[in-house]
Design a protein around this motif. Structure first.
Motif, short mmCIF file in Angstrom:
data_model
loop_
_atom_site.label_atom_id
_atom_site.label_comp_id
_atom_site.label_asym_id
_atom_site.label_seq_id
_atom_site.Cartn_x
_atom_site.Cartn_y
_atom_site.Cartn_z
N VAL A 93 47.63 51.53 28.58
CA VAL A 93 47.95 51.74 27.17
C VAL A 93 47.54 50.53 26.33
O VAL A 93 46.96 50.67 25.25
CB VAL A 93 49.45 52.04 26.99
N THR A 96 43.75 50.41 25.99
CA THR A 96 43.30 51.52 25.15
C THR A 96 43.57 51.24 23.68
O THR A 96 42.69 51.43 22.82
CB THR A 96 44.00 52.83 25.57
N GLU A 112 42.60 57.64 36.78
CA GLU A 112 43.07 58.74 35.94
C GLU A 112 43.93 59.74 36.72
O GLU A 112 44.91 60.27 36.18
CB GLU A 112 41.87 59.43 35.29
N PHE A 160 47.57 60.41 35.36
CA PHE A 160 47.83 61.71 34.75
C PHE A 160 48.37 62.76 35.71
O PHE A 160 49.00 63.72 35.27
CB PHE A 160 46.55 62.22 34.07
N LEU A 208 52.51 61.35 35.89
CA LEU A 208 53.01 62.31 34.90
C LEU A 208 53.50 63.61 35.51
O LEU A 208 54.27 64.33 34.88
CB LEU A 208 51.92 62.60 33.86
N VAL A 242 52.18 68.22 29.59
CA VAL A 242 52.01 66.85 29.08
C VAL A 242 50.78 66.21 29.69
O VAL A 242 49.96 65.57 29.00
CB VAL A 242 53.27 66.00 29.37
N SER A 243 50.61 66.39 31.00
CA SER A 243 49.45 65.82 31.70
C SER A 243 48.15 66.38 31.14
O SER A 243 47.20 65.63 30.88
CB SER A 243 49.55 66.13 33.20
N VAL A 277 47.52 67.84 28.15
CA VAL A 277 47.27 67.47 26.76
C VAL A 277 46.89 66.00 26.64
O VAL A 277 45.94 65.65 25.92
CB VAL A 277 48.51 67.79 25.90
N LEU A 278 47.61 65.13 27.32
CA LEU A 278 47.31 63.70 27.23
C LEU A 278 45.95 63.37 27.83
O LEU A 278 45.20 62.56 27.28
CB LEU A 278 48.41 62.89 27.92
N SER A 330 43.31 64.57 25.39
CA SER A 330 43.35 63.83 24.13
C SER A 330 42.79 62.43 24.28
O SER A 330 42.05 61.95 23.42
CB SER A 330 44.79 63.76 23.61
N ILE A 331 43.15 61.74 25.37
CA ILE A 331 42.73 60.35 25.55
C ILE A 331 41.21 60.24 25.69
O ILE A 331 40.62 59.21 25.41
CB ILE A 331 43.43 59.71 26.77
#
Length: 242
Positions: A25, A28, A148, A152, A156, A172-173, A175-176, A179-180
Motif C-alpha cells: 500500500v 502504491t 498478488e 489478493f 483477502l 472484495v478480492s 474488486v480490489l 481496481s488496483i
C-alpha cells in the motif's frame, strides 16, 4: 484437533502479513502521488526510461515479496506437496483455467462494450518492447503473480475468511484486484476494468475450488502472464498500441 490447530495457525494474520500489506500500500500510494519525482530520480541512476521503470517495478515487487515469502513459506510448501500428488490434474487444469479466463474476459468485454488499455497495461507493453525477456519473465511470471496471489487470494480470502463470510471476501478480492490494476492518473475506467475482472473471477474461483491452494492460483496467474508475454514479444512493435 492437531490438524485443526495447525490450519488455524497457518491462516492467522501475523506481523509479516502486516509488513507486506504496508509495503504494498505504501509503495502504491507513493508511486501514485509522487510518480513523476520517482521517475526523475530513477532516470538519474538509469539512463533509459524503460530500464528506470523496470527497476522501480522490480524494487516494488521484491520488497513486498520478501515479506510475502517469509510469511507464506509453510503454505507454499504444503500446497506444492498437494499439487505434487496429482501432477496430471495440475498440468491439465492450469491451461484449462487460462482458457476459461480468456472466455470470461471476452464476455465481460462484450457486456461492458469494448476494452480500453489501462495505464498499467500500456506500461507493461512499453517495458516488453525495450527490456529483454530474461529480465521481464522473472518479474511478470514469477515475482508479480506470487505477490498478488499472496495478497489478493491468500490474505483477502484465505485468512480474512476466518473472520468474514468467504463470499464477501471473494467479492472484495475481485474488486480490489481489478481496481488496483486499472486506476491511474485518468481515474478508474470501466472499459479498462473488464479484462482484470475476468482474470480476478477465475483466480478467485480456482483458489476457492482447490481448497485455498495458493500455489494453484499462482500457477494459473503465472501461466496467463507468460502467455501475454509470449504474445507481446511475438507481435511486431508497430502493431502494438502506442
Amino acid at each position: 484437533m492437531g490438524i485443526i490447530s495447525t490450519r488455524t495457525r497457518l491462516y492467522r494474520f501475523n506481523a509479516l502479513d502486516a509488513l507486506a500489506v504496508a509495503a504494498y500500500v505504501g509503495f502504491t500510494l507513493y508511486f501514485s502521488l509522487a510518480g513523476e519525482s520517482v521517475e526523475r530520480l530513477m532516470l538519474q541512476v538509469f539512463p533509459e526510461p524503460a530500464t528506470a521503470s523496470y527497476a522501480v517495478n522490480a524494487v516494488f515487487y521484491a520488497s513486498v515479496g520478501v515479506f510475502a515469502a517469509a510469511s507464506a513459506w509453510r503454505i507454499v510448501g504444503r500446497d506444492f506437496r498437494i499439487l505434487g500428488t496429482r501432477p496430471w490434474f495440475t498440468l491439465g487444469m492450469v491451461p484449462l483455467a487460462v482458457v476459461v479466463m480468456l472466455i470470461i474476459t471476452a464476455v465481460f468485454v462484450g457486456v461492458i462494450g469494448g476494452v480500453q488499455n489501462s495505464q498499467n497495461q500500456l506500461g507493461i507493453q512499453g517495458l516488453l518492447q525495450h527490456v529483454p525477456a530474461w529480465l521481464m519473465v522473472p518479474l511478470l511470471v514469477i515475482l508479480g503473480p506470487f505477490v498478488e496471489e499472496y495478497l489478493f487470494r491468500h490474505l483477502l480470502i484465505g485468512k480474512l475468511s476466518q473472520y468474514v463470510n468467504i463470499w464477501i471476501c471473494c467479492i472484495v478480492s475481485t474488486v480490489l484486484f481489478a481496481s488496483i490494476h486499472t486506476i491511474g492518473r485518468e481515474g478508474l475506467q470501466l472499459q479498462a476494468l473488464a479484462p482484470y475482472l475476468g482474470m480476478a473471477v477465475v483466480l478467485v474461483g480456482v483458489y476457492v475450488w482447490t481448497g485455498k491452494n495458493l500455489m494453484f492460483s499462482f500457477l494459473v496467474h503465472a501461466a496467463k502472464n507468460l502467455l501475454a508475454v509470449v504474445l507481446i514479444y511475438a507481435v511486431p512493435a508497430d502493431l502494438l498500441p502506442s
